[in-house]
Structures are given as structure tokens and as C-alpha cells.
Design a protein around this motif. Structure first.
Motif, PDB file in Angstrom:
ATOM      1  N   LEU A   1       0.821  -1.198   0.000  1.00 24.54           N
ATOM      2  CA  LEU A   1       0.000   0.000   0.000  1.00 24.54           C
ATOM      3  C   LEU A   1       0.859   1.254   0.000  1.00 24.54           C
ATOM      4  CD1 LEU A   1      -2.631  -1.603   0.494  1.00 24.54           C
ATOM      5  CD2 LEU A   1      -3.173   0.055   2.259  1.00 24.54           C
ATOM      6  N   LYS A   2       0.320   2.273  -0.665  1.00 24.05           N
ATOM      7  CA  LYS A   2       0.879   3.602  -0.575  1.00 24.05           C
ATOM      8  C   LYS A   2      -0.021   4.407   0.346  1.00 24.05           C
ATOM      9  CE  LYS A   2       1.940   7.707  -3.392  1.00 24.05           C
ATOM     10  NZ  LYS A   2       3.384   7.772  -3.120  1.00 24.05           N
ATOM     11  N   ALA A   3       0.532   5.363   1.062  1.00 24.95           N
ATOM     12  CA  ALA A   3      -0.253   6.216   1.948  1.00 24.95           C
ATOM     13  C   ALA A   3      -0.168   7.665   1.504  1.00 24.95           C
ATOM     14  CB  ALA A   3       0.232   6.091   3.383  1.00 24.95           C
ATOM     15  N   VAL A   4      -1.275   8.376   1.691  1.00 24.10           N
ATOM     16  CA  VAL A   4      -1.302   9.821   1.497  1.00 24.10           C
ATOM     17  C   VAL A   4      -1.707  10.462   2.818  1.00 24.10           C
ATOM     18  CG1 VAL A   4      -2.322  11.766   0.264  1.00 24.10           C
ATOM     19  CG2 VAL A   4      -1.875   9.620  -0.951  1.00 24.10           C
ATOM     20  N   ILE A   5      -0.874  11.349   3.312  1.00 24.70           N
ATOM     21  CA  ILE A   5      -1.193  12.113   4.520  1.00 24.70           C
ATOM     22  C   ILE A   5      -1.726  13.475   4.091  1.00 24.70           C
ATOM     23  CG2 ILE A   5      -0.306  13.141   6.640  1.00 24.70           C
ATOM     24  CD1 ILE A   5       1.884  11.046   6.671  1.00 24.70           C
ATOM     25  N   MET A   6      -2.943  13.782   4.486  1.00 29.11           N
ATOM     26  CA  MET A   6      -3.535  15.091   4.184  1.00 29.11           C
ATOM     27  C   MET A   6      -3.054  16.097   5.221  1.00 29.11           C
ATOM     28  SD  MET A   6      -7.431  14.001   3.110  1.00 29.11           S
ATOM     29  CE  MET A   6      -7.737  13.131   4.659  1.00 29.11           C
ATOM     30  N   ALA A   7      -2.240  17.064   4.783  1.00 26.85           N
ATOM     31  CA  ALA A   7      -1.602  17.990   5.723  1.00 26.85           C
ATOM     32  C   ALA A   7      -1.670  19.429   5.234  1.00 26.85           C
ATOM     33  CB  ALA A   7      -0.140  17.575   5.945  1.00 26.85           C
TER      34      ALA A   7
ATOM     35  N   MET B   1      -4.473  14.879  -6.741  1.00 29.71           N
ATOM     36  CA  MET B   1      -3.308  15.583  -7.264  1.00 29.71           C
ATOM     37  C   MET B   1      -2.019  14.886  -6.846  1.00 29.71           C
ATOM     38  SD  MET B   1      -2.245  19.556  -6.648  1.00 29.71           S
ATOM     39  CE  MET B   1      -0.675  20.199  -7.260  1.00 29.71           C
ATOM     40  N   ALA B   2      -1.984  14.389  -5.614  1.00 29.28           N
ATOM     41  CA  ALA B   2      -0.786  13.711  -5.122  1.00 29.28           C
ATOM     42  C   ALA B   2      -0.541  12.383  -5.825  1.00 29.28           C
ATOM     43  CB  ALA B   2      -0.898  13.487  -3.613  1.00 29.28           C
ATOM     44  N   LEU B   3      -1.636  11.704  -6.225  1.00 27.07           N
ATOM     45  CA  LEU B   3      -1.516  10.355  -6.795  1.00 27.07           C
ATOM     46  C   LEU B   3      -1.492  10.337  -8.309  1.00 27.07           C
ATOM     47  CD1 LEU B   3      -3.990   8.483  -4.430  1.00 27.07           C
ATOM     48  CD2 LEU B   3      -1.495   8.328  -4.405  1.00 27.07           C
ATOM     49  N   GLY B   4      -2.157  11.318  -8.943  1.00 28.88           N
ATOM     50  CA  GLY B   4      -2.263  11.293 -10.398  1.00 28.88           C
ATOM     51  C   GLY B   4      -3.089  10.115 -10.868  1.00 28.88           C
ATOM     52  N   ASP B   5      -2.621   9.424 -11.893  1.00 25.08           N
ATOM     53  CA  ASP B   5      -3.294   8.233 -12.409  1.00 25.08           C
ATOM     54  C   ASP B   5      -2.966   7.055 -11.495  1.00 25.08           C
ATOM     55  OD1 ASP B   5      -4.645   6.404 -13.910  1.00 25.08           O
ATOM     56  OD2 ASP B   5      -3.136   6.270 -15.500  1.00 25.08           O
ATOM     57  N   CYS B   6      -3.884   6.763 -10.592  1.00 25.20           N
ATOM     58  CA  CYS B   6      -3.603   5.797  -9.519  1.00 25.20           C
ATOM     59  C   CYS B   6      -3.745   4.359 -10.027  1.00 25.20           C
ATOM     60  CB  CYS B   6      -4.552   6.037  -8.359  1.00 25.20           C
ATOM     61  SG  CYS B   6      -4.275   4.937  -6.970  1.00 25.20           S
ATOM     62  N   ARG B   7      -2.785   3.505  -9.667  1.00 25.45           N
ATOM     63  CA  ARG B   7      -2.833   2.095 -10.063  1.00 25.45           C
ATOM     64  C   ARG B   7      -2.734   1.154  -8.860  1.00 25.45           C
ATOM     65  NH1 ARG B   7       1.185   2.054 -15.394  1.00 25.45           N
ATOM     66  NH2 ARG B   7       0.063   3.698 -16.551  1.00 25.45           N
ATOM     67  N   ASP B   8      -2.556   1.686  -7.674  1.00 27.18           N
ATOM     68  CA  ASP B   8      -2.362   0.865  -6.486  1.00 27.18           C
ATOM     69  C   ASP B   8      -3.425   1.178  -5.443  1.00 27.18           C
ATOM     70  OD1 ASP B   8      -0.006  -0.006  -7.687  1.00 27.18           O
ATOM     71  OD2 ASP B   8       1.189   1.555  -6.700  1.00 27.18           O
ATOM     72  N   SER B   9      -3.584   0.266  -4.493  1.00 31.21           N
ATOM     73  CA  SER B   9      -4.421   0.543  -3.326  1.00 31.21           C
ATOM     74  C   SER B   9      -3.760   1.645  -2.505  1.00 31.21           C
ATOM     75  CB  SER B   9      -4.570  -0.712  -2.471  1.00 31.21           C
ATOM     76  OG  SER B   9      -5.129  -1.768  -3.219  1.00 31.21           O
ATOM     77  N   VAL B  10      -4.594   2.489  -1.903  1.00 26.49           N
ATOM     78  CA  VAL B  10      -4.087   3.658  -1.190  1.00 26.49           C
ATOM     79  C   VAL B  10      -4.757   3.762   0.172  1.00 26.49           C
ATOM     80  CG1 VAL B  10      -3.889   6.180  -1.203  1.00 26.49           C
ATOM     81  CG2 VAL B  10      -3.688   4.901  -3.355  1.00 26.49           C
ATOM     82  N   LEU B  11      -3.966   4.093   1.198  1.00 29.25           N
ATOM     83  CA  LEU B  11      -4.516   4.443   2.492  1.00 29.25           C
ATOM     84  C   LEU B  11      -4.380   5.951   2.661  1.00 29.25           C
ATOM     85  CD1 LEU B  11      -4.401   2.643   5.820  1.00 29.25           C
ATOM     86  CD2 LEU B  11      -3.685   5.031   5.798  1.00 29.25           C
ATOM     87  N   VAL B  12      -5.499   6.614   2.916  1.00 30.23           N
ATOM     88  CA  VAL B  12      -5.526   8.065   3.120  1.00 30.23           C
ATOM     89  C   VAL B  12      -5.740   8.322   4.601  1.00 30.23           C
ATOM     90  CG1 VAL B  12      -6.693  10.226   2.539  1.00 30.23           C
ATOM     91  CG2 VAL B  12      -6.466   8.420   0.802  1.00 30.23           C
ATOM     92  N   ILE B  13      -4.935   9.243   5.174  1.00 24.76           N
ATOM     93  CA  ILE B  13      -5.032   9.515   6.602  1.00 24.76           C
ATOM     94  C   ILE B  13      -4.797  10.996   6.841  1.00 24.76           C
ATOM     95  CG2 ILE B  13      -2.576   8.996   7.015  1.00 24.76           C
ATOM     96  CD1 ILE B  13      -3.432   7.734   9.713  1.00 24.76           C
TER      97      ILE B  13
ATOM     98  N   GLU C   1      -9.890   2.303  -8.850  1.00 20.14           N
ATOM     99  CA  GLU C   1     -11.089   2.725  -9.570  1.00 20.14           C
ATOM    100  C   GLU C   1     -11.846   3.818  -8.847  1.00 20.14           C
ATOM    101  OE1 GLU C   1     -12.243  -1.325  -7.595  1.00 20.14           O
ATOM    102  OE2 GLU C   1     -10.461  -0.351  -8.459  1.00 20.14           O
ATOM    103  N   VAL C   2     -11.692   3.879  -7.516  1.00 14.01           N
ATOM    104  CA  VAL C   2     -12.331   4.941  -6.742  1.00 14.01           C
ATOM    105  C   VAL C   2     -11.545   6.247  -6.862  1.00 14.01           C
ATOM    106  CG1 VAL C   2     -12.951   5.702  -4.413  1.00 14.01           C
ATOM    107  CG2 VAL C   2     -13.429   3.352  -5.141  1.00 14.01           C
ATOM    108  N   ILE C   3     -10.234   6.158  -6.696  1.00 14.66           N
ATOM    109  CA  ILE C   3      -9.387   7.349  -6.836  1.00 14.66           C
ATOM    110  C   ILE C   3      -9.567   7.986  -8.207  1.00 14.66           C
ATOM    111  CG2 ILE C   3      -6.996   8.160  -6.968  1.00 14.66           C
ATOM    112  CD1 ILE C   3      -7.825   7.646  -4.133  1.00 14.66           C
ATOM    113  N   ASN C   4      -9.675   7.171  -9.232  1.00 19.00           N
ATOM    114  CA  ASN C   4      -9.763   7.700 -10.599  1.00 19.00           C
ATOM    115  C   ASN C   4     -11.122   8.317 -10.916  1.00 19.00           C
ATOM    116  OD1 ASN C   4      -7.093   7.028 -11.204  1.00 19.00           O
ATOM    117  ND2 ASN C   4      -7.645   4.945 -11.793  1.00 19.00           N
ATOM    118  N   LEU C   5     -12.094   8.186 -10.013  1.00 16.89           N
ATOM    119  CA  LEU C   5     -13.365   8.893 -10.170  1.00 16.89           C
ATOM    120  C   LEU C   5     -13.271  10.358  -9.731  1.00 16.89           C
ATOM    121  CD1 LEU C   5     -15.934   6.231  -8.866  1.00 16.89           C
ATOM    122  CD2 LEU C   5     -15.630   7.001 -11.224  1.00 16.89           C
TER     123      LEU C   5
END
Length: 446
Positions: free
Chosen positions: A24-30, A114-126, A201-205
Motif C-alpha cells: 500500500l501507498k499512503a497519502v497524509i492530508m496535511a 493531485m498527489a496520486l495522479g493516475d492511480c494504479r495501487d491501493s491507497v490508504l488516506v489519513i 477505480e475509486v481514486i480515478n473517479l
């Protein structure tokens, strides 16, 4: 097909390892401004606000690392350089950190896209401005095992008015969701923690380059499309650092052992003391409390329960501090009384002053001798409160008062309002005013 391995670390936390699949990749909203935390956040972004002498975002990075997530992207907007300079590339924490800077606000989902662009992996957002020890690995395992496209991690709370609330069916699918309901609209005690596990598929929406929110835009869109949103009710501790009271409560909870966290401090009978803390032998310390490295505490001072003394704080003698937080570089002179207050970085409190419950003294603010700051008063950064003032209203606007003449000339502190540079400028001005045959004296008191 990916294989999930669930292991236990030394803290008995579940650690998830994906074999044959993608980590998994993570995105921290800061990127948030933290307006409800002002004046603390006037000079620092909300994720940099310290909890027990360490920025909130550090606990977030450590939590991700503890659960095997090392590829981290951080979204930035408000005072971005403070976060970038602090975290760097992540090597100090054995993770890899990249950054995504919003020139204009894009909302929670828009910033993640914006951080992920064209996402291809599962992502954890926190969220980078909440403190939690939720077992992320268990949540990820549940998300994968049920084949969810999106999972919202939920937490039971007593009164979820500041959060989104959700209802789930027997299969764990969210059937209704409402962001920040009114009291009459509360239909559940399950609050949205702001932690999401999302498939590509969710991120790309999420549309590119427009303001778009998870709760207000993306999740309703998923419901409309018939895409199942899974809910995971987590155990463990979670607190959104939303306002001054929550900020102080979170640290009290941490001191009480309600949240698992990493620290360099040594703990003894509830008293946390970091290396190189300078404490006078006759100081009275009542736990639980936290005293940081390079803090200096003078004679006959009492540090009461639920107090937090951050790095570089200097406290002179005969002070009494209870349930209060002193941030980096704060300076307290003799005979100071603090009761449930916050003193921000490099603020200066002069002799004989008292500051009471939920009052906040902003960054580099100077409080004069024998002042009283009433409960709940907020003083913005770089203000000056004159000697003997009883302050009962917030101080937000206006310039600081200049140094004042008294019968004894001009008085001040060399490490406060009367720095060596200020003395040089005053001496130059006196010299021009008095002429070559006059004299003036500069004196110090030990």
C-alpha cells in the motif's frame, strides 16, 4: 493474487505484509489551516502542532511505518515549508516521503488525487492532524478480504457533531452518511475518522484540478453509482485535534496511557523525562506530566499533573504550573502561575503574572509584570501586554507597545523585550539626543 500475512510486532500490533501483490501507498492530508486552533496555528501548520514535544504528523508517519507502509505522499497548502523542512525525504524515519503542493485549495479528495495522479495501487488516506493508534493492518486485511472498493474507518464517539456519521448494515456496508450533522440529525455514534482505504477505480473517479471533497462529493457519488462503501469500526484511540480543548485533552489522554505512542522519554511513575532535561533538585513534579530535553526548571517550582514542558523552555524559580502546555523556547520568569493554559513558542511571561484555563499566549508574545490573563483569552503572536494589566478579552489586532520610560529609565530582559540589539539602538538614540558631554548607564541584575 496477493497473499496477506498478519504478524505481530514488539508492541503486539498487527503488521500486514502483502506477498505477491502491491504494498500500500499512503497519502497524509496535511494542507489545512487549522483555523479553530488559532492563535497556535497562526505561525505553524496544524500537522506541526506539538503533542508531548513532537509534531502531530510525526505520530502519523510512525503509525504508518509500524504497519509496514513506507511509501508516503504528503499534501501541502498552508505554510508548506514548515512540514517539508521538518520531515525531509523521510530517511530519518526509514520511510520515503514525497510532497504535493496545492497552489489553491482542492478539498480533501482533490488534494489526494493531485498527489496520486493516475492511480494504479491501493491507497490508504489519513489525516495528518489527528492522533491515533488504530490498528491499520486489521482494517486493511478486512478491506481486502471483503473485496471492498472503498473502506471508511469509523470510531464510536459520544457526540459526533464535528465529524461525518455513518450507518452500516449487517454486512458492514455503509447505507447512510452525513457530514457534520446538526444535533437533531445525528442518527449514529459512528464517526468518520478521515482514514480511508481506496482502490484505484475509486481514486480515478475524482476529477483533476477542481475542489472535491471525500464526504461531500466522492462518497455520495459512489452511492449513486452503486459502488459499495465498506465501514470498519476500529478499536483503539483516535482524536482529531480540532480546537484548543481537544488539543489539550489529547495530551492528557496520552499521559494517561490511552494512546500507544513512541517517545525518547524515560517514564517513572507517570513522569516522562527526556534526556538532557535540566531540573533543579528541589523542584516538585507530580505526574502524569512530560518534561523535554534542554528544558530548564528553576528552584522551588511545582510542575503539576498534565503539564507538558517542551524543548528549550526556561522556567525560573517559585513558579506553579498545572495542566498547562509550554511550547519550544517559552520563557517564564519568577513567581508565575499557570492553570490550564497554553504558552506558544518563544513567548515571554514576566514576573508575578498569572494565566488561567484555556488561555493561549501566541508565538513571541510578551506578557509584562504582574499581569492576569483571564480564562479563555487568546493573544495572537508578537503582541505585548503592559505591566499590571488584567486581560479579559482576546488581543488579535494592533501593534505591540513600545518600551516605556519609568522613573528608573527603561527596564527589560536581555532574552526578552530588551535584547542586546535593542540596547545598542537605544544607546545610539540616547547619544544623539543627550550630546557628547552627557552620560548614561546600562546595568544588569543577576
Amino acid at each position: 493474487m496477493a497473499v496477506l500475512l498478519l504478524l505481530k510486532d514488539e508492541h503486539n500490533n498487527t503488521v500486514i505484509i502483502l506477498r505477491g501483490g502491491v504494498f500500500l501507498k499512503a497519502v497524509i492530508m496535511a494542507g489545512g489551516e487549522g483555523s479553530r486552533l488559532r492563535p497556535i496555528t497562526c505561525t505553524m501548520p496544524k500537522p506541526m502542532v506539538p503533542l508531548l514535544n513532537k509534531p502531530v504528523i510525526d505520530y502519523c508517519v510512525e503509525l504508518l511505518k509500524r504497519h509496514g507502509i513506507e511509501d508516503i505522499s504528503v499534501t501541502l497548502h498552508y505554510l508548506p515549508n514548515a512540514i517539508k523542512d521538518h520531515l525531509g525525504d523521510g530517511k530519518d524515519k526509514n520511510v520515503q516521503i514525497s510532497y504535493s503542493l496545492e497552489e489553491s485549495p482542492l478539498g480533501t479528495a482533490g488534494s489526494v488525487k493531485m498527489a496520486l495522479g493516475d492511480c494504479r495501487d491501493s491507497v490508504l488516506v489519513i489525516s495528518g492532524d489527528a492522533i491515533t493508534d488504530i490498528d491499520l493492518s486489521k482494517a486493511i486485511a478486512r478491506h481486502k478480504s471483503v473485496g471492498a472498493a472503498a473502506t471508511i474507518i469509523l470510531k464510536q464517539v459520544a457526540l459526533p457533531l464535528e465529524y461525518g456519521v455513518a450507518i452500516m448494515d449487517d454486512q458492514g456496508h455503509i447505507t447512510r452518511f452525513l457530514e457534520k450533522p446538526q444535533l437533531s440529525e445525528v442518527f449514529s455514534d459512528l464517526a468518520n475518522t478521515g482514514i480511508y482505504i481506496l482502490e484505484p477505480e475509486v481514486i480515478n473517479l475524482i476529477p483533476d484540478g477542481v475542489q472535491y471533497d471525500f464526504s461531500k462529493d466522492l462518497f455520495p457519488k459512489l452511492f449513486e453509482k452503486g459502488i459499495t462503501v465498506h465501514g470498519y469500526v476500529a478499536e483503539g484511540y483516535w482524536c482529531d485535534i480540532g480546537d484548543i480543548r481537544q488539543y489539550m485533552q489529547a495530551q492528557r489522554d496520552m499521559l494517561d496511557g490511552k494512546c500507544t505512542f513512541e517517545t525518547i522519554a524515560h517514564r517513572n511513575d507517570g513522569v516522562f523525562i527526556e534526556p538532557k532535561a535540566g531540573i533543579s533538585p528541589n523542584t516538585i513534579i507530580n505526574g502524569p506530566c512530560y518534561i523535554s530535553s534542554n528544558a530548564e526548571i528553576g528552584e522551588n517550582t511545582c510542575i503539576g499533573a498534565y503539564s507538558v514542558i517542551c524543548s528549550g523552555v526556561k522556567i525560573s524559580r517559585d513558579c506553579s504550573i498545572k495542566r498547562s502546555i509550554l511550547m519550544d523556547g517559552a520563557r517564564l520568569r519568577n513567581n508565575i502561575e499557570l492553570r490550564g493554559a497554553v504558552v506558544c513558542q518563544n513567548a515571554h511571561i514576566s514576573e508575578g503574572s498569572s494565566i488561567f484555563e484555556n488561555a493561549v499566549i501566541g508565538n513571541k508574545t510578551y506578557v509584562g509584570h504582574n499581569c492576569t490573563i483571564s480564562p479563555g483569552v487568546l493573544i495572537w503572536p508578537q503582541k505585548q501586554v503592559e505591566d499590571g494589566v488584567r486581560c479579559e478579552e482576546n488581543i488579535v489586532w494592533g501593534q505591540s507597545k513600545q518600551l516605556q520610560f519609568t522613573d528608573c529609565g527603561i527596564n527589560g530582559y536581555s532574552d526578552g523585550n530588551l535584547s542586546p540589539e535593542a540596547v545598542v539602538r537605544l544607546s545610539s538614540a540616547y547619544g544623539k539626543m543627550l550630546g557628547p558631554l552627557s552620560g548614561a548607564a546600562v546595568a544588569t541584575e543577576a
